[in-house]
Design a protein around this motif. Structure first.
Motif, short mmCIF file in Angstrom:
data_model
loop_
_atom_site.label_atom_id
_atom_site.label_comp_id
_atom_site.label_asym_id
_atom_site.label_seq_id
_atom_site.Cartn_x
_atom_site.Cartn_y
_atom_site.Cartn_z
N PRO A 26 10.17 23.43 -17.13
CA PRO A 26 9.63 24.42 -17.52
C PRO A 26 9.40 24.85 -18.90
CG PRO A 26 12.08 24.53 -15.97
CD PRO A 26 11.50 23.99 -16.53
N ALA A 27 8.65 25.65 -18.98
CA ALA A 27 8.58 26.52 -20.69
C ALA A 27 9.84 26.96 -20.07
CB ALA A 27 7.03 26.92 -20.58
N GLY A 28 9.79 27.57 -22.40
CA GLY A 28 10.74 27.93 -23.20
C GLY A 28 12.26 27.49 -22.41
N PRO A 29 13.07 28.83 -22.32
CA PRO A 29 15.17 28.15 -22.60
C PRO A 29 15.10 28.66 -21.43
CG PRO A 29 14.52 30.74 -23.28
CD PRO A 29 13.86 29.95 -23.12
N PRO A 30 16.55 28.40 -20.59
CA PRO A 30 16.36 28.51 -19.81
C PRO A 30 17.19 29.97 -19.71
CG PRO A 30 18.32 27.34 -20.93
CD PRO A 30 17.49 27.20 -21.22
N LEU A 31 16.25 31.07 -19.32
CA LEU A 31 16.67 32.80 -18.72
C LEU A 31 18.21 32.84 -18.50
CD1 LEU A 31 13.16 33.91 -18.10
CD2 LEU A 31 14.38 33.19 -21.10
N GLY A 32 18.55 31.87 -16.59
CA GLY A 32 19.39 32.05 -16.21
C GLY A 32 20.68 32.26 -17.17
N VAL A 48 19.64 27.78 -30.80
CA VAL A 48 20.13 29.18 -31.75
C VAL A 48 19.46 30.19 -30.77
CG1 VAL A 48 18.20 30.92 -32.66
CG2 VAL A 48 19.03 28.52 -34.28
N VAL A 49 19.50 29.65 -29.10
CA VAL A 49 18.77 30.88 -28.39
C VAL A 49 20.60 31.10 -27.61
CG1 VAL A 49 18.37 31.46 -25.81
CG2 VAL A 49 16.18 30.65 -27.86
N TRP A 50 21.13 29.61 -27.77
CA TRP A 50 22.61 29.93 -26.85
C TRP A 50 23.59 30.46 -27.54
CZ3 TRP A 50 23.53 25.72 -22.68
CH2 TRP A 50 23.35 26.62 -21.28
N GLY A 51 23.36 31.05 -29.12
CA GLY A 51 24.46 30.64 -30.33
C GLY A 51 24.06 32.78 -30.26
N ALA A 52 22.45 32.50 -30.00
CA ALA A 52 22.30 34.14 -30.56
C ALA A 52 23.46 35.23 -29.23
CB ALA A 52 20.66 34.39 -30.39
#
Length: 171
Positions: free
Chosen positions: A78-84, A138-142
């Protein structure tokens, strides 16, 4: 972790709406890869819909959404980060009733999930996913930082309200 004090019906409807919105967005990210099949949809559901229970079991929701997301990464890209899991991680960090043990457990699981995502992506692409790793950190740190800051702000506001009440009683 303890359960938040009796969420209102509005809160529960909001949680359900959030879970459905994350599911829809996650399906769109999955569809961008052109690999939508029944297994992918089921794993996407497990990686997003448990957010409806985020108030009663935030750490469990993070574990479930994260494990489903790693499983999904192993069969699709899937594109992008894992949203859930990203949103679930925010809610774990934002809780005011989290024990230090639960914080350590959540952070350890976040590192394990990131490693799982890296491994799944690397196996499907036959190359080390350097950019996705950096993006994931970066995403999970944010997400963690935003949740932690929201928690600290709520705690500080509650402390200031208590001080104001004490000062009012003393005056």
């Amino acid at each position: 972790m303890t359960v938040e004090s009796h969420p209102s019906r509005f809160d529960l409807v909001g949680d359900a709406a959030l879970a459905v919105a994350v599911f829809a967005a996650s399906l769109a990210l999955l569809a961008a890869d052109d690999t939508v099949d029944a297994v992918g949809v089921v794993l996407t559901a497990f990686a997003s819909l448990p957010l409806v229970a985020r108030r009663s079991a935030p750490l469990g929701v993070f574990f479930l959404t994260g494990a489903a997301s790693v499983a999904l990464r192993s069969i699709a890209a899937p594109a992008g980060p894992p949203l859930g899991p990203t949103i679930a991680l925010y809610f774990v960090a934002a809780r005011t009733d989290v024990s230090p043990r639960d914080v350590r457990l959540a952070l350890a699981f976040a590192v394990a999930l990131l490693a799982g995502h890296v491994a799944a992506t690397a196996l499907s692409a036959d190359v080390f996913p350097g950019t996705p790793v950096a993006f994931g950190v970066v995403v999970w740190g944010a997400a963690w930082l935003a949740g932690d800051r929201a928690r600290l702000r709520r705690e500080r506001m509650a402390e200031l309200e208590q001080r104001a009440l004490r000062a009012e009683r003393e005056a």
